[in-house]
Design an enzyme around this catalytic site. Structure first.
Site, PDB file in Angstrom:
ATOM      1  N   GLN A  44       0.838  -1.198   0.000  1.00  0.00           N
ATOM      2  CA  GLN A  44       0.000   0.000   0.000  1.00  0.00           C
ATOM      3  C   GLN A  44       0.879   1.256   0.000  1.00  0.00           C
ATOM      4  OE1 GLN A  44      -0.338  -2.626   2.029  1.00  0.00           O
ATOM      5  NE2 GLN A  44      -2.484  -3.054   2.503  1.00  0.00           N
ATOM      6  N   GLN A  58       0.474  -0.139  -5.943  1.00  0.00           N
ATOM      7  CA  GLN A  58      -0.738  -0.530  -5.220  1.00  0.00           C
ATOM      8  C   GLN A  58      -1.348   0.691  -4.543  1.00  0.00           C
ATOM      9  OE1 GLN A  58      -0.372  -4.005  -2.733  1.00  0.00           O
ATOM     10  NE2 GLN A  58      -2.251  -3.587  -1.607  1.00  0.00           N
ATOM     11  N   ASP A  59      -2.681   0.862  -4.732  1.00  0.00           N
ATOM     12  CA  ASP A  59      -3.435   1.927  -4.049  1.00  0.00           C
ATOM     13  C   ASP A  59      -2.977   3.325  -4.447  1.00  0.00           C
ATOM     14  OD1 ASP A  59      -4.688  -0.167  -2.830  1.00  0.00           O
ATOM     15  OD2 ASP A  59      -3.869   0.189  -0.831  1.00  0.00           O
ATOM     16  N   ASP A  89      -5.501  -2.736  -7.056  1.00  0.00           N
ATOM     17  CA  ASP A  89      -6.525  -1.854  -6.451  1.00  0.00           C
ATOM     18  C   ASP A  89      -6.140  -0.383  -6.575  1.00  0.00           C
ATOM     19  OD1 ASP A  89      -7.514  -4.341  -5.652  1.00  0.00           O
ATOM     20  OD2 ASP A  89      -6.760  -4.145  -3.603  1.00  0.00           O
ATOM     21  N   ARG A 111     -12.259  -5.598  -8.253  1.00  0.00           N
ATOM     22  CA  ARG A 111     -12.714  -6.579  -7.273  1.00  0.00           C
ATOM     23  C   ARG A 111     -13.393  -5.817  -6.136  1.00  0.00           C
ATOM     24  NH1 ARG A 111      -7.550  -8.869  -3.809  1.00  0.00           N
ATOM     25  NH2 ARG A 111      -6.457  -6.900  -3.473  1.00  0.00           N
TER      26      ARG A 111
END
Length: 400
Positions: A193, A215-216, A237, A305
């Protein structure tokens, strides 16, 4: 949102949950009651009119959401600053009033009316910036998203920080606008993250901006947010949050993840059926970065997702490259949330847009035109004038 700031299984997380569950349940119940009442009245040919200004904002003006003034619209539609005189000029070489963006924001006047305009000259600004709650209506612009860059590398893996605290740039105030500037988190795929921007801001807009991470990358935390003519990159994500975000006419670049990872473009966090929110990708291109191209068909990439129970994501009138998995979407964990989420596609094109092999969830919808209209800027963000008045070009309806 508070709970997500703590690690799963920690005793502190359990304590916070116990202290907030009651109020959260009450709020969720009210939202669901209103949503249910509205449906009942609609079935009877009646309409639930809750006092609000939303009815004035439903029509987009020249394609912008409704919350933008004529002066703000001019800021974004024109080149540079739209003729607005900067309140603060930031330059690393000393040619401005400030050498850091944080210093320019610290000079925000008390009781300011109108916009606080910050011009950031070309350069790479290695600083962690926060636009505080008491600093509304900031307009920050640079010399281009590849010339003016705010960058950091805070991350969960190395620094042990919760996701929110990894952000390079944080917006806590409403009415924020950014133009021609880049935001990055350079922690890389090993950082896990690692947020480039966290926007906890209603009626905020980003135009000709770039958001780079893994990520993120982009956390659309709360409120209505509009991203236009932007570049957004990441792996896992990398477009996620709880707010209502429309990403329009933008380039979405999926990067090469770690060997043990797969890519998910979105992970929306809408938690309750009656809650507004979700992310709409409209008239965009979703493509692999050059480093991913050789293995793009073996490294799995999904449109999204479900992070939370009522996750809502719509991809419409967009170009999807061939690396998007035929099933399109992937679960968060087993069958969790598959009956309650809302995923939808409409009029997409490209080799990754074929729907014949998509997942067979009852919660995945292939929309008709009349259904897709509810996810256009004017309706989904109540966004006609609040965007156009800030001068940001916007597609107010469907492209075709």
């Amino acid at each position: 949102m508070c709970l997500d700031g703590f690690e799963d299984g920690s005793s502190l997380r359990d304590q916070v949950r116990n202290s907030t569950d009651y109020g959260s349940e009450l709020t969720d119940n009210v939202l669901n009651i209103l949503a249910g009442l509205s449906q009942v009245l609609n079935s009877l040919g009646l309409k639930l009119n809750i006092p609000s200004i939303s009815r004035q904002l439903l029509q987009a003006d020249h394609g912008f959401p409704a919350w933008m003034s004529a002066a703000d619209r001019k800021l974004l539609a024109s080149g540079g600053n739209g003729g607005a005189r900067p309140n603060a000029v930031v330059a690393q070489d000393g040619s401005g009033q400030f050498k850091t963006i944080s210093a320019a924001l610290a000079a925000y006047p008390k009781n300011l009316k109108g916009r606080y305009v910050v011009y950031v000259k070309a350069g790479t600004y290695r600083e962690y910036v926060a636009v505080a709650k008491d600093q509304p209506n900031v307009f920050i612009y640079g010399d281009g998203s590849r010339k003016t860059i705010v960058t950091g590398n805070r991350n969960f893996a190395k620094d042990g920080l919760g996701t929110w605290k990894t952000a390079t740039f944080i917006v806590e105030a409403d009415g924020f606008i950014a133009k021609s500037i880049g935001f990055a988190n350079t922690a890389g795929p090993d950082g896990h993250q690692a947020v480039a921007i966290r926007a906890n801001s209603d009626m905020s807009a980003f135009y000709n901006c770039r958001f780079d991470g893994y990520q993120d990358t982009v956390l659309y935390q709360t409120g209505r947010q509009f991203y236009r003519n932007c570049v957004l990159s990441g792996t896992v994500d990398f477009l996620f949050g709880y707010g209502s975000a429309v990403i329009q006419n933008s380039l979405i670049i999926v990067r090469r993840p770690n060997p043990n990872q797969f890519n998910t473009v979105t992970a929306d966090g809408r938690k309750e059926r009656g809650q507004p929110g979700g992310v709409v990708i409209h008239n965009c291109r979703i493509v692999p970065e050059q480093k991913l191209v050789p293995d793009r068909l073996t490294i799995r990439t999904y449109l999204g997702r479900p992070w939370k129970a009522y996750s809502r994501t719509v991809v419409m009138e967009s170009q999807l490259a061939d690396f998007i998995q035929p099933d399109g979407w992937t679960p968060w964990s087993g069958n969790q949330f598959l009956d309650t989420l809302y995923y939808a596609e409409y009029a997409n094109a490209g080799p990754g847009a074929a729907t014949n092999r998509r997942v067979k969830w009852k919660s995945l919808h292939f929309l008709k035109r009349s259904e897709a209209l509810q996810f256009t800027v004017g309706t989904f963000l109540q966004g006609g004038r609040w965007i156009t008045d800030n001068g940001i070009p916007v597609l107010k309806g469907l492209r075709k």
